[in-house]
Design a protein around this motif. Structure first.
Motif, PDB file in Angstrom:
ATOM      1  N   LEU A 373       0.854  -1.187   0.000  1.00 42.42           N
ATOM      2  CA  LEU A 373       0.000   0.000   0.000  1.00 42.42           C
ATOM      3  C   LEU A 373       0.893   1.240   0.000  1.00 42.42           C
ATOM      4  O   LEU A 373       1.296   1.746   1.048  1.00 42.42           O
ATOM      5  N   GLU A 374       1.225   1.690  -1.194  1.00 37.47           N
ATOM      6  CA  GLU A 374       2.119   2.830  -1.375  1.00 37.47           C
ATOM      7  C   GLU A 374       1.607   3.702  -2.513  1.00 37.47           C
ATOM      8  O   GLU A 374       0.961   3.220  -3.455  1.00 37.47           O
ATOM      9  N   GLU A 375       1.913   4.960  -2.423  1.00 36.91           N
ATOM     10  CA  GLU A 375       1.460   5.910  -3.432  1.00 36.91           C
ATOM     11  C   GLU A 375       1.923   5.498  -4.819  1.00 36.91           C
ATOM     12  O   GLU A 375       3.080   5.126  -5.022  1.00 36.91           O
ATOM     13  N   GLY A 376       1.020   5.533  -5.761  1.00 35.16           N
ATOM     14  CA  GLY A 376       1.301   5.204  -7.152  1.00 35.16           C
ATOM     15  C   GLY A 376       0.968   3.781  -7.533  1.00 35.16           C
ATOM     16  O   GLY A 376       0.832   3.469  -8.720  1.00 35.16           O
ATOM     17  N   LYS A 377       0.822   2.907  -6.539  1.00 34.19           N
ATOM     18  CA  LYS A 377       0.524   1.510  -6.857  1.00 34.19           C
ATOM     19  C   LYS A 377      -0.976   1.302  -7.074  1.00 34.19           C
ATOM     20  O   LYS A 377      -1.818   2.102  -6.663  1.00 34.19           O
ATOM     21  N   SER A 378      -1.284   0.183  -7.726  1.00 33.17           N
ATOM     22  CA  SER A 378      -2.673  -0.204  -7.932  1.00 33.17           C
ATOM     23  C   SER A 378      -3.369  -0.338  -6.580  1.00 33.17           C
ATOM     24  O   SER A 378      -2.811  -0.880  -5.624  1.00 33.17           O
ATOM     25  N   ALA A 379      -4.591   0.129  -6.505  1.00 36.89           N
ATOM     26  CA  ALA A 379      -5.353   0.090  -5.251  1.00 36.89           C
ATOM     27  C   ALA A 379      -5.975  -1.290  -5.071  1.00 36.89           C
ATOM     28  O   ALA A 379      -7.176  -1.497  -5.265  1.00 36.89           O
ATOM     29  N   ASP A 380      -5.138  -2.252  -4.708  1.00 38.60           N
ATOM     30  CA  ASP A 380      -5.553  -3.624  -4.414  1.00 38.60           C
ATOM     31  C   ASP A 380      -5.470  -3.764  -2.898  1.00 38.60           C
ATOM     32  O   ASP A 380      -4.378  -3.898  -2.332  1.00 38.60           O
ATOM     33  N   ILE A 381      -6.618  -3.722  -2.250  1.00 38.31           N
ATOM     34  CA  ILE A 381      -6.671  -3.462  -0.812  1.00 38.31           C
ATOM     35  C   ILE A 381      -7.673  -4.394  -0.141  1.00 38.31           C
ATOM     36  O   ILE A 381      -8.744  -4.667  -0.691  1.00 38.31           O
ATOM     37  N   LEU A 382      -7.324  -4.850   1.069  1.00 37.17           N
ATOM     38  CA  LEU A 382      -8.231  -5.667   1.876  1.00 37.17           C
ATOM     39  C   LEU A 382      -8.523  -4.968   3.195  1.00 37.17           C
ATOM     40  O   LEU A 382      -7.642  -4.353   3.792  1.00 37.17           O
ATOM     41  N   ILE A 383      -9.760  -5.096   3.644  1.00 39.51           N
ATOM     42  CA  ILE A 383     -10.118  -4.706   5.002  1.00 39.51           C
ATOM     43  C   ILE A 383     -10.505  -5.983   5.735  1.00 39.51           C
ATOM     44  O   ILE A 383     -11.396  -6.717   5.286  1.00 39.51           O
ATOM     45  N   LEU A 384      -9.825  -6.287   6.820  1.00 39.33           N
ATOM     46  CA  LEU A 384     -10.119  -7.500   7.586  1.00 39.33           C
ATOM     47  C   LEU A 384     -11.306  -7.285   8.512  1.00 39.33           C
ATOM     48  O   LEU A 384     -11.763  -6.162   8.737  1.00 39.33           O
ATOM     49  N   GLU A 385     -11.786  -8.377   9.084  1.00 41.24           N
ATOM     50  CA  GLU A 385     -12.868  -8.319  10.069  1.00 41.24           C
ATOM     51  C   GLU A 385     -12.371  -7.812  11.428  1.00 41.24           C
ATOM     52  O   GLU A 385     -13.166  -7.432  12.280  1.00 41.24           O
ATOM     53  N   PHE A 386     -11.044  -7.812  11.615  1.00 38.07           N
ATOM     54  CA  PHE A 386     -10.475  -7.588  12.936  1.00 38.07           C
ATOM     55  C   PHE A 386      -9.505  -6.411  12.944  1.00 38.07           C
ATOM     56  O   PHE A 386      -9.045  -5.966  11.899  1.00 38.07           O
ATOM     57  N   ASN A 387      -9.173  -5.952  14.153  1.00 35.33           N
ATOM     58  CA  ASN A 387      -8.212  -4.865  14.298  1.00 35.33           C
ATOM     59  C   ASN A 387      -6.817  -5.379  14.643  1.00 35.33           C
ATOM     60  O   ASN A 387      -5.943  -4.613  15.037  1.00 35.33           O
ATOM     61  N   ASN A 388      -6.597  -6.697  14.475  1.00 33.95           N
ATOM     62  CA  ASN A 388      -5.312  -7.330  14.791  1.00 33.95           C
ATOM     63  C   ASN A 388      -4.986  -8.322  13.676  1.00 33.95           C
ATOM     64  O   ASN A 388      -5.716  -9.296  13.472  1.00 33.95           O
ATOM     65  N   TYR A 389      -3.895  -8.078  12.957  1.00 33.71           N
ATOM     66  CA  TYR A 389      -3.564  -8.948  11.819  1.00 33.71           C
ATOM     67  C   TYR A 389      -3.119 -10.334  12.262  1.00 33.71           C
ATOM     68  O   TYR A 389      -3.091 -11.264  11.457  1.00 33.71           O
ATOM     69  N   ARG A 390      -2.801 -10.501  13.543  1.00 29.96           N
ATOM     70  CA  ARG A 390      -2.418 -11.824  14.049  1.00 29.96           C
ATOM     71  C   ARG A 390      -3.602 -12.777  14.113  1.00 29.96           C
ATOM     72  O   ARG A 390      -3.421 -13.981  14.366  1.00 29.96           O
ATOM     73  N   CYS A 400     -10.823 -14.231   7.151  1.00 32.76           N
ATOM     74  CA  CYS A 400     -10.839 -13.017   7.974  1.00 32.76           C
ATOM     75  C   CYS A 400     -11.113 -11.754   7.164  1.00 32.76           C
ATOM     76  O   CYS A 400     -11.073 -10.653   7.702  1.00 32.76           O
ATOM     77  N   VAL A 401     -11.362 -11.891   5.863  1.00 33.12           N
ATOM     78  CA  VAL A 401     -11.487 -10.734   4.982  1.00 33.12           C
ATOM     79  C   VAL A 401     -12.920 -10.225   4.971  1.00 33.12           C
ATOM     80  O   VAL A 401     -13.867 -10.984   4.736  1.00 33.12           O
ATOM     81  N   ASN A 402     -13.074  -8.923   5.203  1.00 31.13           N
ATOM     82  CA  ASN A 402     -14.392  -8.292   5.163  1.00 31.13           C
ATOM     83  C   ASN A 402     -14.669  -7.646   3.811  1.00 31.13           C
ATOM     84  O   ASN A 402     -15.722  -7.863   3.216  1.00 31.13           O
ATOM     85  N   THR A 403     -13.714  -6.864   3.313  1.00 29.81           N
ATOM     86  CA  THR A 403     -13.912  -6.100   2.078  1.00 29.81           C
ATOM     87  C   THR A 403     -12.706  -6.273   1.165  1.00 29.81           C
ATOM     88  O   THR A 403     -11.565  -6.221   1.618  1.00 29.81           O
ATOM     89  N   VAL A 404     -12.984  -6.483  -0.116  1.00 25.38           N
ATOM     90  CA  VAL A 404     -11.929  -6.642  -1.122  1.00 25.38           C
ATOM     91  C   VAL A 404     -12.069  -5.538  -2.161  1.00 25.38           C
ATOM     92  O   VAL A 404     -13.131  -5.363  -2.764  1.00 25.38           O
ATOM     93  N   ILE A 405     -10.969  -4.820  -2.356  1.00 25.81           N
ATOM     94  CA  ILE A 405     -10.927  -3.731  -3.334  1.00 25.81           C
ATOM     95  C   ILE A 405      -9.863  -4.082  -4.366  1.00 25.81           C
ATOM     96  O   ILE A 405      -8.702  -4.329  -4.021  1.00 25.81           O
ATOM     97  N   SER A 406     -10.246  -4.135  -5.621  1.00 21.18           N
ATOM     98  CA  SER A 406      -9.337  -4.483  -6.713  1.00 21.18           C
ATOM     99  C   SER A 406      -9.278  -3.347  -7.705  1.00 21.18           C
ATOM    100  O   SER A 406     -10.312  -2.942  -8.248  1.00 21.18           O
ATOM    101  N   LYS A 407      -8.095  -2.774  -7.881  1.00 22.42           N
ATOM    102  CA  LYS A 407      -7.902  -1.638  -8.781  1.00 22.42           C
ATOM    103  C   LYS A 407      -8.863  -0.488  -8.445  1.00 22.42           C
ATOM    104  O   LYS A 407      -9.411   0.167  -9.333  1.00 22.42           O
ATOM    105  N   GLY A 408      -9.081  -0.301  -7.149  1.00 23.35           N
ATOM    106  CA  GLY A 408      -9.925   0.796  -6.692  1.00 23.35           C
ATOM    107  C   GLY A 408     -11.411   0.522  -6.694  1.00 23.35           C
ATOM    108  O   GLY A 408     -12.197   1.398  -6.347  1.00 23.35           O
TER     109      GLY A 408
END
Length: 414
Positions: A373-390, A400-408
């Motif tokens: 997740l860095e400026e300029g990269k494709s917006a391929d992003i996940l929002i998990l169900e939890f506030n702890n990646y462990r 554990c995945v709540n929301t999937v974003i592909s190319k924005g």
């Protein structure tokens, strides 16, 4: 507004960089609490602390409240065989009774069984079936997937498979990015038994030119009694000269030297590696060839897992992938892959996240495009169900995945 997003109240966890992370670097993840992610036209415009975000016109952006949950890069599944006809549940039962992978091949099962079904299956049916798998992958957070041919072993069927992959990749509504690999050297077809050189000649003279423009990568099953080292060297040198990037199925069944050959030829990745030699690991560390490890396959075959710790401690870049296929690993489970990597391969969750994001992207030569997740990269992003990646390995085998974003674009919300 499509492709324009603001994700607020995010706990961003991401590797950083445009190349694979090696060795101890794999455990270094950037953490940003109370983060804001701004996506414009499908690319990341800003990812950082909320208080430092640029001024934007919110009216042209869709807003998503992460509510303090973990936000990760999309997962990259860099080794799959998701285009195939038929299924092989009978062989799974044979393995449970003690038959080996190679013995099943010798009795007419294995790859040849799927080849027979794939030849008989229409392109439309292959595409429909593959799309079902793609949809399941997307639900588990995959935003980039590799797809191989290899169940044709003749020019027309191999090209049919590559055309199916291209049609799926070119679909403007597709949920994820698809990278195509030509794997005509998956096995020696039965009609060429004892004449491996002639089959390699056919692939070099006929299949490679036909696959040009349809596939970005070329792969080979370098294995004893399949394509031996000199067979593999001859074919893959020709593939490289034809402009293909290289991948190897290497040292899966026995220690043969596939890892060393992959490093010698500058392959982007060598995959499987259950029986890799120490020299193979050292050569891959030196060459920068990504070690793509496939724990689901070892699990399904009841084989020892690839030595992930030895790879990482030797300074290699390690990626993880599912190896979804109809025979040795009929699973595309990202959650189980994560659990096996952490529990049985002694990888930390930080290393596992890197292996499934930035290093997976590097295994497809896409690290400058996605995987972090860095400026300029494709917006391929996940929002998990939890506030702890462990929670990812702790919630064993569960999504554990709540929301999937592909190319924005939001493509899944579980």
């Amino acid at each position: 507004m499509d492709g324009n997003l603001i994700i607020k109240n995010a706990f961003v966890v991401t590797p950083v960089g445009n190349t694979a992370l090696k060795g101890e670097e794999m455990g270094n993840l950037k953490h940003i609490e109370n983060a804001l992610v701004v996506v414009k036209d499908g690319r990341i415009l800003y990812c950082g602390p909320s208080g430092e975000a640029p001024d934007i016109d919110n009216t042209s952006f869709k807003e998503i409240d992460a509510a303090g949950r973990v936000v990760l890069p999309g997962f990259v599944d860099s080794h799959t065989h998701l285009i195939f006809g038929g299924y092989r549940p009978d062989e799974f039962e044979w393995r449970l009774k003690g038959d080996s992978y190679m013995s099943i091949m010798e009795r007419g099962g294995g790859i040849q069984s799927t080849v027979n079904h794939t030849k008989e299956t229409s392109a439309e049916d292959l595409a429909s079936k593959a799309q079902w798998f793609i949809d399941r992958m997307s639900e588990m957070g995959v935003t980039t997937v590799e797809a191989k041919s290899g169940y044709g072993l003749d020019t027309s069927t191999e090209m049919k498979m590559l055309d199916v992959i291209k049609s799926l990749a070119d679909n403007p509504n597709q949920k994820l990015r698809i990278v195509s690999t030509f794997l005509g050297a998956h096995a020696v077809p039965k009609e060429y038994k004892g004449r491996t050189d002639e089959y390699i000649d056919l692939m070099i003279k006929e299949m490679l030119p036909a696959a040009k423009g349809k596939a970005e990568f070329c792969d080979i099953f370098t294995e004893k009694n399949v394509f031996e080292i000199e067979d593999s060297r001859r074919f893959m040198k020709a593939a490289k000269e034809a402009g293909f990037k290289l991948k190897f199925h290497a040292d899966e069944i026995v220690t043969l030297g596939g890892a060393e050959l992959a490093a010698e030829l500058g392959a982007v990745s060598a995959d499987h590696l259950l029986h890799v030699s120490d020299k193979g690991i050292a050569d891959m560390a030196k060459s920068g060839t990504v070690a793509t490890l496939l724990p689901l396959t070892a699990f399904a075959l009841r084989e020892p897992y690839a030595p992930a710790r030895k790879f990482i401690d030797s300074g290699c870049a390690v990626a993880l992938a599912t190896d979804l296929n109809p025979g040795s690993c009929f699973s595309g489970s990202i959650p189980l892959t994560i659990a096996l990597a952490c529990i049985y391969m002694n990888m930390s969750i930080e290393e596992t996240i890197t292996a499934l994001t930035l290093n997976g992207a590097a295994a497809l030569d896409l690290a400058s495009e996605t995987g972090s997740l860095e400026e300029g990269k494709s917006a391929d992003i996940l929002i998990l169900e939890f506030n702890n990646y462990r929670m990812l390995p702790y919630y064993i085998g569960m999504n554990c995945v709540n929301t999937v974003i592909s190319k924005g674009r939001v493509v899944n919300k579980n």
